[in-house]
Design an enzyme around this catalytic site. Structure first.
Site, PDB file in Angstrom:
ATOM      1  N   CYS B 238      27.152   4.993 -30.498  1.00 13.33           N
ATOM      2  CA  CYS B 238      28.642   6.110 -30.742  1.00 13.33           C
ATOM      3  C   CYS B 238      28.591   7.554 -31.030  1.00 13.33           C
ATOM      4  O   CYS B 238      27.876   7.882 -31.728  1.00 13.33           O
ATOM      5  CB  CYS B 238      29.512   5.018 -31.603  1.00 13.33           C
ATOM      6  SG  CYS B 238      30.883   5.829 -31.835  1.00 13.33           S
ATOM      7  N   CYS B 241      31.197   8.427 -34.000  1.00 14.46           N
ATOM      8  CA  CYS B 241      30.828   8.183 -35.332  1.00 14.46           C
ATOM      9  C   CYS B 241      29.257   7.554 -35.490  1.00 14.46           C
ATOM     10  O   CYS B 241      28.910   7.486 -36.667  1.00 14.46           O
ATOM     11  CB  CYS B 241      32.098   7.272 -35.869  1.00 14.46           C
ATOM     12  SG  CYS B 241      30.845   5.607 -34.843  1.00 14.46           S
ATOM     13  N   CYS B 269      35.701   2.959 -35.867  1.00 17.86           N
ATOM     14  CA  CYS B 269      35.138   4.659 -35.809  1.00 17.86           C
ATOM     15  C   CYS B 269      35.893   5.443 -35.933  1.00 17.86           C
ATOM     16  O   CYS B 269      35.184   6.466 -36.799  1.00 17.86           O
ATOM     17  CB  CYS B 269      35.866   4.494 -33.886  1.00 17.86           C
ATOM     18  SG  CYS B 269      34.462   5.994 -33.199  1.00 17.86           S
TER      19      CYS B 269
END
Lengths: 276, 277
Positions: B238, B241, B269
């Site tokens: 991601c 995050c 997240c």
């Protein structure tokens, strides 16, 4: 009366392919009415392993009703249909549960429709069509299913390279052969065929009949063959039943019935065939 | 608030829906017909899920609504507002605080607990719809557990794409009996269905079906011996995050081929991003 002498069906040529002591399919007094009208009435016969029984008659004579009753698609009003199943011996198919009948329908039985569109999944590839029975019977190995499907396509003279084509892309004759492969892949012992050559041109018909004759011999398949085409039964059927108005009016060995018809209607039927 | 009965639906309707839910829980994976009501939103926007949520909510509940994993998209915001207005229940974006979670297309990344209910919005409850058009026949197939056809669908996938290309609404077998469509969740989420401590309820408003998974039900994704099921996701971490294990959305950032991968579960997240900073 439609009851046939069992010894007539049990011909000498069939003995070595018939290990079972009794008939494969034993039909007694099957009748079905549609309200006041008769679908079929008082039909009885025995079908022996490896034997091909032809049922002929004009449109509306009850052939398809009878086939529907025998194959469990229609529920007859009277009579019994006893099938000699592989695992449980003789069972009355009319009184078994639907689960058992469906199991029989995808293992020991085959049903070939006149119109291949009725018997095939047109949105599914040829391989998927042939493999469906295998998967319904628990096959879960993709490679093996595909190999079996390819083998069967070759056996019905379809190029195995077309395994991923849809039935829509096939000609009528190929569709019919695909339908046969899809049905025979589970190694059934009894096939119901409803006008398998209807709607095909004569040369394609001839190839299909040739193929069917070979398959019937190779895998010791018994067939109940409904048709109005006397040439088809002449080539394929060992025995013949002639139906009219829902009743069996004449039965016997195919050649005997066709060459020496006794009943007036059978005489009419035989004499109606166009000679080329 | 007083203009509406609690959670919009009248009490008789809620009783009817609760009966269907109980039946669904008693027969895991079985599609229970119910008399779906007109809701003040179009079919396809979660009318089935909304009716289950309405029949499940009690005034003490804390509601979370997610749409494709996000709490702030149109569908999630409008359904959340709907229940704030008609039921006056507390709402949250945090998975851990919610007691009822209505979801579209995702299962939260944060593991669920035994005191939570997860409500799915289902567009097409019948897993064999596009293989067998006759409803009478599909019902018979379910009744007799005659599921060869389902396997044909996976066979076709492999024949055409070389692998099982179905990536969402991946069919599952529930408790060794019924084959079920888990709604259009990515197949990445399928393993979360199995042995989940929360109650999982599925509502299809237009198709008028409710089905359910009681807590700790065994759920197996269908596959072939030589093509086993795999829970796939985009092969990235991601961008916000840094999670390498959560399901990712691909976001196009410009018309120059620029793209980024971010968690589809916004709550997960955001919590991780807070923790990291």
């Amino acid at each position: 009366m439609a009851m046939l002498d069992a010894t007539v069906g049990h011909m000498p040529g069939m003995v070595e392919t018939a290990p079972a002591p009794g008939p494969l399919l034993s039909v007694r007094d099957v009748g079905k009415r549609y309200g006041a009208r008769i679908g079929c009435a008082d039909v009885s016969f025995d079908l022996w392993p490896g034997e091909v029984l032809g049922i002929v008659g004009e449109s509306g004579s009850g052939k398809s009703t009878l086939l529907g009753c025998l194959s469990g698609q229609l529920v007859p009003d009277t009579g019994e249909v006893v099938f000699d199943s592989r695992d449980r011996g003789p069972v009355d198919t009319l009184r078994m549960s639907e689960r058992e009948r469906r199991h029989l329908g995808r293992t020991d039985w085959a049903f070939v429709h006149q119109n291949p569109r009725d018997g095939l999944r047109l949105g599914v590839s040829a391989g998927g069509n042939v493999g469906e029975r295998l998967m319904a019977n628990g096959a879960r190995h993709y490679g093996n299913i595909r190999a079996t499907a390819q083998d069967w396509l070759a056996r019905v003279e379809i190029d195995p390279g077309r395994i991923d084509d849809r039935p829509r892309q096939f000609s009528g004759g190929m569709q019919q052969r695909l339908q046969i492969a899809r049905n025979l892949v589970s190694g059934p012992r009894l096939a119901f065929m409803d006008e398998p050559t209807g709607g095909l041109d004569v040369s394609v018909q001839a190839r299909l009949l040739d193929l069917l004759r070979g398959l019937v011999r190779d895998i010791c398949l018994s067939v109940v063959l409904v048709t109005h085409d006397l040439a088809v039964v002449r080539l394929l059927a060992d025995r013949l039943m002639v139906m009219k108005g829902g009743h069996v009016i004449e039965s016997g060995l195919t050649d005997q019935v066709l060459d020496d018809p006794q009943h007036a209607y059978t005489q009419l039927l035989v004499s109606s065939v166009l000679q080329v | 608030m007083s203009d509406y009965n609690f959670a919009y639906l009248d009490e008789d309707t809620k009783r009817m829906i609760r009966r269907a839910i109980l039946k669904g829980i008693a027969v895991p994976g079985y599609q229970v017909p119910f008399a779906s009501r007109e809701m003040p939103m179009p079919y396809g926007w979660g009318t089935g899920g909304v009716q289950i949520t309405a029949a499940t909510l009690v005034p003490q509940d804390v509601l979370k609504v997610i749409d494709q994993g996000a709490d702030d998209t149109t569908n999630a915001v409008s359904i959340r507002k709907f229940f704030q207005k008609t039921a006056g229940v507390e709402v949250t974006e945090r998975t851990t605080e919610a007691t009822v979670i209505q979801t579209r297309h995702r299962i939260p990344e944060t593991p669920l607990t035994g005191d939570q209910i997860l409500v799915y919005q289902v567009p097409i409850p019948e897993p064999m719809r596009f293989l067998e058009p006759r409803e009478t026949e599909t019902r018979r197939i379910h009744a007799l557990a005659d599921y060869g056809l389902m396997q044909v669908r996976l066979y076709e996938d492999i024949a055409r794409h070389g692998e099982i290309a179905t990536s969402y609404a991946y069919p599952v077998e529930v408790a060794g009996r019924y084959v079920m469509d888990p709604s259009p969740i990515p197949k990445f989420d399928n393993p979360k269905l199995d042995d989940c401590p929360a109650i999982q309820l599925f509502g299809a408003g237009r198709e008028q079906r409710i089905y359910a998974l009681p807590p700790h039900t065994g759920v197996r994704s269908l596959d072939f011996d030589d093509h086993p099921f795999t829970a796939s996701k985009a092969d990235h971490a991601c961008a916000i995050c840094g999670s390498g294990t959560s399901y990712l959305d691909e976001v196009i950032t410009d018309d120059d081929g620029g793209r980024m991968f971010v968690c589809s579960d916004t709550d997960y997240c955001a919590r991780r991003a807070e923790g990291v900073q």
